[in-house]
Design a protein around this motif. Structure first.
Motif, short mmCIF file in Angstrom:
data_model
loop_
_atom_site.label_atom_id
_atom_site.label_comp_id
_atom_site.label_asym_id
_atom_site.label_seq_id
_atom_site.Cartn_x
_atom_site.Cartn_y
_atom_site.Cartn_z
N ARG A 182 0.85 -1.18 0.00
CA ARG A 182 0.00 0.00 0.00
C ARG A 182 0.89 1.23 0.00
N PHE A 183 0.77 2.03 -1.08
CA PHE A 183 1.53 3.25 -1.21
C PHE A 183 0.57 4.40 -1.54
N ASP A 184 1.04 5.62 -1.36
CA ASP A 184 0.17 6.75 -1.66
C ASP A 184 0.12 7.06 -3.15
N GLY A 185 1.00 6.47 -3.93
CA GLY A 185 0.97 6.67 -5.38
C GLY A 185 1.39 8.06 -5.82
N ASP A 186 2.05 8.79 -4.93
CA ASP A 186 2.48 10.15 -5.24
C ASP A 186 3.96 10.12 -5.61
N TYR A 264 7.64 -9.28 -6.85
CA TYR A 264 8.86 -8.49 -6.72
C TYR A 264 8.63 -7.06 -7.16
N LEU A 265 7.96 -6.89 -8.30
CA LEU A 265 7.72 -5.55 -8.83
C LEU A 265 6.83 -4.73 -7.91
N VAL A 266 5.86 -5.37 -7.27
CA VAL A 266 5.01 -4.65 -6.30
C VAL A 266 5.85 -4.24 -5.09
N ALA A 267 6.72 -5.12 -4.63
CA ALA A 267 7.57 -4.80 -3.48
C ALA A 267 8.48 -3.61 -3.77
N GLN A 268 8.91 -3.46 -5.02
CA GLN A 268 9.81 -2.38 -5.39
C GLN A 268 9.07 -1.18 -5.99
N ALA A 269 7.74 -1.21 -5.97
CA ALA A 269 6.95 -0.21 -6.69
C ALA A 269 7.21 1.20 -6.22
N ASP A 270 7.34 1.40 -4.94
CA ASP A 270 7.55 2.75 -4.41
C ASP A 270 8.89 3.31 -4.89
N ARG A 271 9.90 2.49 -4.87
CA ARG A 271 11.24 2.93 -5.27
C ARG A 271 11.36 3.13 -6.77
N LEU A 272 10.72 2.27 -7.56
CA LEU A 272 10.85 2.32 -9.01
C LEU A 272 9.79 3.18 -9.69
N GLY A 273 8.79 3.63 -8.95
CA GLY A 273 7.73 4.42 -9.56
C GLY A 273 6.78 3.59 -10.40
N VAL A 274 6.57 2.34 -9.97
CA VAL A 274 5.66 1.44 -10.69
C VAL A 274 4.22 1.86 -10.43
N GLN A 275 3.45 1.93 -11.51
CA GLN A 275 2.05 2.34 -11.42
C GLN A 275 1.10 1.14 -11.43
N THR A 276 1.38 0.16 -12.28
CA THR A 276 0.48 -0.98 -12.46
C THR A 276 1.27 -2.26 -12.70
N VAL A 277 0.79 -3.35 -12.10
CA VAL A 277 1.31 -4.68 -12.40
C VAL A 277 0.11 -5.57 -12.70
N LYS A 282 -5.05 -10.84 -12.81
CA LYS A 282 -5.09 -10.03 -11.59
C LYS A 282 -4.35 -8.72 -11.85
N ILE A 283 -4.78 -7.66 -11.16
CA ILE A 283 -4.15 -6.36 -11.35
C ILE A 283 -3.90 -5.70 -10.00
N TRP A 284 -2.72 -5.08 -9.89
CA TRP A 284 -2.38 -4.24 -8.73
C TRP A 284 -2.07 -2.86 -9.27
N GLN A 285 -2.64 -1.83 -8.65
CA GLN A 285 -2.41 -0.45 -9.06
C GLN A 285 -2.02 0.38 -7.85
N GLY A 292 -5.36 -3.92 -2.91
CA GLY A 292 -4.51 -5.07 -3.18
C GLY A 292 -4.68 -5.58 -4.60
N TRP A 293 -4.56 -6.88 -4.78
CA TRP A 293 -4.76 -7.50 -6.09
C TRP A 293 -6.25 -7.64 -6.36
N ARG A 294 -6.67 -7.21 -7.55
CA ARG A 294 -8.08 -7.30 -7.95
C ARG A 294 -8.19 -8.13 -9.23
N ASP A 295 -9.37 -8.64 -9.47
CA ASP A 295 -9.61 -9.35 -10.73
C ASP A 295 -9.44 -8.38 -11.89
N TYR A 296 -8.77 -8.84 -12.93
CA TYR A 296 -8.55 -8.02 -14.12
C TYR A 296 -9.42 -8.54 -15.25
N ASP A 297 -10.29 -7.70 -15.74
CA ASP A 297 -11.19 -8.07 -16.82
C ASP A 297 -10.93 -7.15 -18.00
#
Length: 320
Positions: A182-186, A264-277, A282-285, A292-297
């Motif tokens: 969980r990150f603020d996405g800023d 791994y990419l979610v764990a590093q998301a804050d540092r790398l500036g990842v927006q979506t996996v 499944k999708i994480w944004q 968290g992870w949601r169904d991706y349609d």
């Protein structure tokens, strides 16, 4: 002083009145009521909570085990050890000359100070030593860890075994969609100039790190000339902000590997500036990371459903 992961190649009455005036939901967005950035791994009925630094290091320790083809048991032992030795932080200090994630001592042959403070070097050094332990796969975790570390507190590793098992199961990909942050996405703007890879700086950093951590991967990104592999209109691929990491063919082993990469990419998301996996439908944004992870349609269109649902590749895109 703590170091974030870096790859060697990170008044009560007044408050009550304020809450009534602006509303509880708005107040939650203000410090100190804003939820702290954190990551969680949940397997069965057990949940482990980490701060971002711990998550980055735990994910790296596990990813190196995956790259080396080691069993999840090895990652469990390494994680329990790092929990006990440093609380999963890359410490610049320790007892005597102990340093780093595993509190390895240069004077005992673990490497130079600079080397043991490099999380990649330190983790590989730990696994090198663990591989020399006969039957570590069948040993109790604390016994295997102590055989490598020779600690003055040989039973202490057992205190962290349960949490290490949960993290290892999630981060190796054996438990799908089990790790989230969980990150603020800023994030700060990073520019849109394309590199030679056809990617913006942030996306290229993701590409290079995925290769460095997981080894030889089939990576697809932006293709010059405005063609991004047939992606949908509006796709971040067309802006050079997305990378696809393929785990073909679609089978159980590659599904596990795909989830290891996605986590791994979610764990590093804050540092790398990842927006979506996105992986395995499944999708994480980052901006909806509370969910968290949601169904991706994916939007309906002609084509291979498995590809549309990202079952054969991990999609990652970054903020502008």
């Amino acid at each position: 002083m703590r170091m974030r992961t870096g790859l060697a190649l990170i008044g009560v009455g007044l408050l009550g009145a304020v809450a009534i005036t602006i509303g509880v939901d708005a107040l939650r967005d203000l410090s100190p009521f804003a939820p702290a950035d954190e990551c969680t791994a949940t397997v069965d009925d057990s949940t482990v909570v980490l701060d971002p630094e711990q998550a980055e290091n735990a994910a790296l320790i596990t990813a190196i085990a995956v790259r080396r083809g080691l069993p999840a048991r090895a990652a469990t032992i390494a994680l329990a050890t790092a929990y006990q030795e440093s609380k999963l932080a890359n410490l610049e200090y320790g007892d005597a000359d102990s340093l780093g994630l595993f509190q390895q001592r240069p004077s005992q042959g673990w490497g130079t100070e600079e080397q043991v403070l490099d999380p990649v070097f330190a983790t590989n050094a730990f696994y090198d030593a663990l591989a020399e332990v006969d039957d570590y796969r069948s040993m109790e975790v604390t016994v295997a860890a102590q055989t490598v570390q020779r600690s003055a507190f040989p039973d202490a590793y057992a205190d962290h075994e349960a949490d290490a098992r949960v993290l290892a199961s999630a981060l190796t990909g054996n438990s799908p969609a089990a790790f989230t942050c969980r990150f603020d996405g800023d994030v700060e703007e990073a520019g849109d100039r394309l590199r030679e890879s056809g990617l913006v700086r942030r996306a290229d950093a993701v590409r290079r790190e995925a290769l460095a951590v997981f080894g030889d991967l089939s990576l697809g990104g932006f293709e010059p000339g405005g063609v991004a592999g047939g992606h949908m209109e509006g796709s971040t691929h067309y802006e050079g902000r997305a990378v696809d990491i393929f785990v073909r063919p679609i089978n159980q082993a590659n599904n596990v590997r795909g989830w290891a990469i996605a986590h791994y990419l979610v764990a590093q998301a804050d540092r790398l500036g990842v927006q979506t996996v996105i992986f395995d439908a499944k999708i994480w944004q980052a901006r909806r990371s509370d969910d968290g992870w949601r169904d991706y349609d994916p939007p309906a269109r002609s084509g291979d459903r498995a590809i549309l649902e990202h079952r054969d590749h991990v999609h990652v895109d970054v903020f502008d």
